[in-house]
Design a protein around this motif. Structure first.
Motif, PDB file in Angstrom:
ATOM      1  N   LEU A   1       4.334  19.375  -5.516  1.00 39.88           N
ATOM      2  CA  LEU A   1       3.210  19.336  -4.587  1.00 39.88           C
ATOM      3  C   LEU A   1       2.815  17.909  -4.242  1.00 39.88           C
ATOM      4  O   LEU A   1       2.570  17.581  -3.075  1.00 39.88           O
ATOM      5  CB  LEU A   1       2.021  20.093  -5.192  1.00 39.88           C
ATOM      6  N   TYR A   2       2.764  17.015  -5.256  1.00 44.84           N
ATOM      7  CA  TYR A   2       2.339  15.651  -4.962  1.00 44.84           C
ATOM      8  C   TYR A   2       3.365  14.903  -4.120  1.00 44.84           C
ATOM      9  O   TYR A   2       3.012  14.005  -3.344  1.00 44.84           O
ATOM     10  CB  TYR A   2       2.008  14.886  -6.252  1.00 44.84           C
ATOM     11  N   VAL A   3       4.644  15.277  -4.244  1.00 46.52           N
ATOM     12  CA  VAL A   3       5.680  14.672  -3.396  1.00 46.52           C
ATOM     13  C   VAL A   3       5.479  15.117  -1.952  1.00 46.52           C
ATOM     14  O   VAL A   3       5.578  14.316  -1.014  1.00 46.52           O
ATOM     15  CB  VAL A   3       7.084  15.057  -3.900  1.00 46.52           C
ATOM     16  N   ASP A   4       5.177  16.398  -1.766  1.00 43.83           N
ATOM     17  CA  ASP A   4       4.944  16.942  -0.431  1.00 43.83           C
ATOM     18  C   ASP A   4       3.734  16.270   0.222  1.00 43.83           C
ATOM     19  O   ASP A   4       3.769  15.904   1.407  1.00 43.83           O
ATOM     20  CB  ASP A   4       4.724  18.452  -0.533  1.00 43.83           C
ATOM     21  N   ILE A   5       2.668  16.071  -0.560  1.00 48.68           N
ATOM     22  CA  ILE A   5       1.466  15.427  -0.030  1.00 48.68           C
ATOM     23  C   ILE A   5       1.746  13.969   0.319  1.00 48.68           C
ATOM     24  O   ILE A   5       1.299  13.465   1.359  1.00 48.68           O
ATOM     25  CB  ILE A   5       0.307  15.544  -1.040  1.00 48.68           C
ATOM     26  N   ALA A   6       2.515  13.283  -0.530  1.00 53.12           N
ATOM     27  CA  ALA A   6       2.877  11.891  -0.246  1.00 53.12           C
ATOM     28  C   ALA A   6       3.638  11.794   1.075  1.00 53.12           C
ATOM     29  O   ALA A   6       3.410  10.877   1.877  1.00 53.12           O
ATOM     30  CB  ALA A   6       3.718  11.319  -1.387  1.00 53.12           C
ATOM     31  N   GLU A   7       4.527  12.747   1.320  1.00 56.12           N
ATOM     32  CA  GLU A   7       5.297  12.742   2.567  1.00 56.12           C
ATOM     33  C   GLU A   7       4.389  12.973   3.779  1.00 56.12           C
ATOM     34  O   GLU A   7       4.587  12.369   4.841  1.00 56.12           O
ATOM     35  CB  GLU A   7       6.387  13.805   2.507  1.00 56.12           C
ATOM     36  N   LYS A   8       3.388  13.833   3.625  1.00 59.74           N
ATOM     37  CA  LYS A   8       2.462  14.093   4.733  1.00 59.74           C
ATOM     38  C   LYS A   8       1.623  12.857   5.040  1.00 59.74           C
ATOM     39  O   LYS A   8       1.407  12.509   6.211  1.00 59.74           O
ATOM     40  CB  LYS A   8       1.562  15.280   4.387  1.00 59.74           C
ATOM     41  N   ILE A   9       1.142  12.187   3.987  1.00 56.19           N
ATOM     42  CA  ILE A   9       0.345  10.976   4.202  1.00 56.19           C
ATOM     43  C   ILE A   9       1.220   9.876   4.794  1.00 56.19           C
ATOM     44  O   ILE A   9       0.799   9.138   5.691  1.00 56.19           O
ATOM     45  CB  ILE A   9      -0.298  10.504   2.881  1.00 56.19           C
ATOM     46  N   ARG A  10       2.460   9.762   4.307  1.00 54.64           N
ATOM     47  CA  ARG A  10       3.390   8.761   4.845  1.00 54.64           C
ATOM     48  C   ARG A  10       3.632   8.996   6.332  1.00 54.64           C
ATOM     49  O   ARG A  10       3.656   8.053   7.133  1.00 54.64           O
ATOM     50  CB  ARG A  10       4.720   8.809   4.096  1.00 54.64           C
ATOM     51  N   SER A  11       3.790  10.261   6.708  1.00 48.97           N
ATOM     52  CA  SER A  11       3.995  10.600   8.116  1.00 48.97           C
ATOM     53  C   SER A  11       2.799  10.168   8.961  1.00 48.97           C
ATOM     54  O   SER A  11       2.953   9.650  10.073  1.00 48.97           O
ATOM     55  CB  SER A  11       4.227  12.109   8.254  1.00 48.97           C
ATOM     56  N   ASP A  12       1.592  10.352   8.407  1.00 48.99           N
ATOM     57  CA  ASP A  12       0.381   9.936   9.121  1.00 48.99           C
ATOM     58  C   ASP A  12       0.297   8.418   9.246  1.00 48.99           C
ATOM     59  O   ASP A  12      -0.239   7.894  10.224  1.00 48.99           O
ATOM     60  CB  ASP A  12      -0.860  10.468   8.398  1.00 48.99           C
ATOM     61  N   ILE A  13       0.820   7.707   8.249  1.00 45.25           N
ATOM     62  CA  ILE A  13       0.851   6.243   8.330  1.00 45.25           C
ATOM     63  C   ILE A  13       1.826   5.804   9.422  1.00 45.25           C
ATOM     64  O   ILE A  13       1.530   4.929  10.238  1.00 45.25           O
ATOM     65  CB  ILE A  13       1.256   5.633   6.970  1.00 45.25           C
ATOM     66  N   LEU A  14       2.987   6.434   9.454  1.00 42.02           N
ATOM     67  CA  LEU A  14       4.021   6.039  10.410  1.00 42.02           C
ATOM     68  C   LEU A  14       3.643   6.381  11.850  1.00 42.02           C
ATOM     69  O   LEU A  14       4.032   5.670  12.782  1.00 42.02           O
ATOM     70  CB  LEU A  14       5.353   6.704  10.042  1.00 42.02           C
ATOM     71  N   ASP A  15       2.878   7.464  12.048  1.00 42.13           N
ATOM     72  CA  ASP A  15       2.529   7.823  13.433  1.00 42.13           C
ATOM     73  C   ASP A  15       1.206   7.193  13.883  1.00 42.13           C
ATOM     74  O   ASP A  15       0.758   7.431  15.006  1.00 42.13           O
ATOM     75  CB  ASP A  15       2.499   9.347  13.614  1.00 42.13           C
ATOM     76  N   GLY A  16       0.584   6.391  12.995  1.00 42.32           N
ATOM     77  CA  GLY A  16      -0.609   5.656  13.395  1.00 42.32           C
ATOM     78  C   GLY A  16      -1.925   6.345  13.110  1.00 42.32           C
ATOM     79  O   GLY A  16      -2.991   5.804  13.426  1.00 42.32           O
ATOM     80  N   THR A  17      -1.871   7.540  12.514  1.00 43.91           N
ATOM     81  CA  THR A  17      -3.124   8.211  12.143  1.00 43.91           C
ATOM     82  C   THR A  17      -3.925   7.326  11.193  1.00 43.91           C
ATOM     83  O   THR A  17      -5.158   7.226  11.303  1.00 43.91           O
ATOM     84  CB  THR A  17      -2.831   9.569  11.477  1.00 43.91           C
ATOM     85  N   TYR A  18      -3.210   6.687  10.258  1.00 50.56           N
ATOM     86  CA  TYR A  18      -3.818   5.687   9.380  1.00 50.56           C
ATOM     87  C   TYR A  18      -3.182   4.340   9.735  1.00 50.56           C
ATOM     88  O   TYR A  18      -2.085   4.020   9.279  1.00 50.56           O
ATOM     89  CB  TYR A  18      -3.568   6.020   7.909  1.00 50.56           C
ATOM     90  N   PRO A  19      -3.851   3.537  10.571  1.00 49.95           N
ATOM     91  CA  PRO A  19      -3.257   2.286  11.067  1.00 49.95           C
ATOM     92  C   PRO A  19      -3.057   1.242   9.967  1.00 49.95           C
ATOM     93  O   PRO A  19      -3.654   1.319   8.885  1.00 49.95           O
ATOM     94  CB  PRO A  19      -4.288   1.794  12.098  1.00 49.95           C
TER      95      PRO A  19
END
Length: 235
Positions: A6-24
């Motif tokens: 689960l924590y790996v899946d969540i890390a991937e979701k947050i990473r995706s948000d970083i890469l698409d600019g959701t978290y600049p």
């Protein structure tokens, strides 16, 4: 079929948000409590996810400040390495145990490298990783001696991590280098690992601070009779 943690899946979701600019870049991520509510998971799950992102170089966590996005580079996206322990946990039960923490004398002839880094004495931490309840990796960590209560330090390391504990004592790891070699196991190592092979895989890690000073040396001895060492790159 292997299960994704689960924590790996969540890390991937947050990473995706970083890469698409959701978290600049240079922005603060939501707090642990906010992430708990976003993903409806426990605090420890969020902490493990953030640790993955920190290890991959995307974020930096500072006490009193929060977790800051420090990279959204394509390099990070194309060069993800899944940690060995995460790979093990997908298929096996993996437990970690601190065996001992003590101050040891170093001999200039017997331990020339350790003596060069730490002098006559070092703080030695021993840990064991158990794979499906069987001894699998025996770690020996060496640090500079610091004025601490050893029993209290063991509790702190168990609650946090080795590198967080080092940072709390003003030893901040800026980089590390891993070397792997096949070498003859000492009899005590064979006994601890319950390993019959004379030769085995060892990983020597040297961690340095920003000035280039070595602040930690660790030796990991692997019982590859049980399972080989795996490195998995995700492209």
């Amino acid at each position: 079929m292997t299960r994704k943690l689960l924590y790996v899946d969540i890390a991937e979701k947050i990473r995706s948000d970083i890469l698409d600019g959701t978290y600049p870049l240079h922005s603060l991520l939501p707090t642990e409590r906010e992430f708990e509510e976003i993903f409806d998971v426990s605090k420890i799950t969020i902490r493990k996810a953030i640790e993955i992102l920190s290890d991959q170089g995307y974020v930096q966590k500072k006490s009193g400040v929060g977790t800051t996005v420090i990279s959204n580079r394509l390099f990070n996206k194309l060069s993800k390495v899944v940690s060995f322990s995460s790979l093990l946990e997908e298929e096996h039960k993996l437990d970690k145990k601190l065996l001992d923490l003590r101050i040891v004398e170093l001999d200039k002839v017997i331990n020339p490298d350790l003596y060069m880094y730490f002098g006559k004495k070092a703080l030695k931490l021993e840990r064991m990783y158990y794979l499906d309840d069987a001894p699998y990796i025996y770690f020996e960590h060496y640090f500079n001696v610091v004025p601490i209560d050893l029993d209290e330090a063991i509790n702190e390391i168990e609650e946090k991590s080795i590198y967080k504990w080092l940072a709390d004592h003003n030893f901040n790891v800026a980089s590390f280098r891993d070397e792997f070699e096949i070498r003859k196991f000492e009899s005590v190592t064979k006994e601890i690992l319950n390993c019959s092979e004379e030769m085995g895989l060892s990983r020597i890690r040297k961690s340095k601070d920003a000035s280039g000073k070595t602040i930690e040396v660790s030796i990991g001895n692997y019982n590859t009779q049980m399972k080989p060492y795996i490195i998995e790159y995700e492209i």
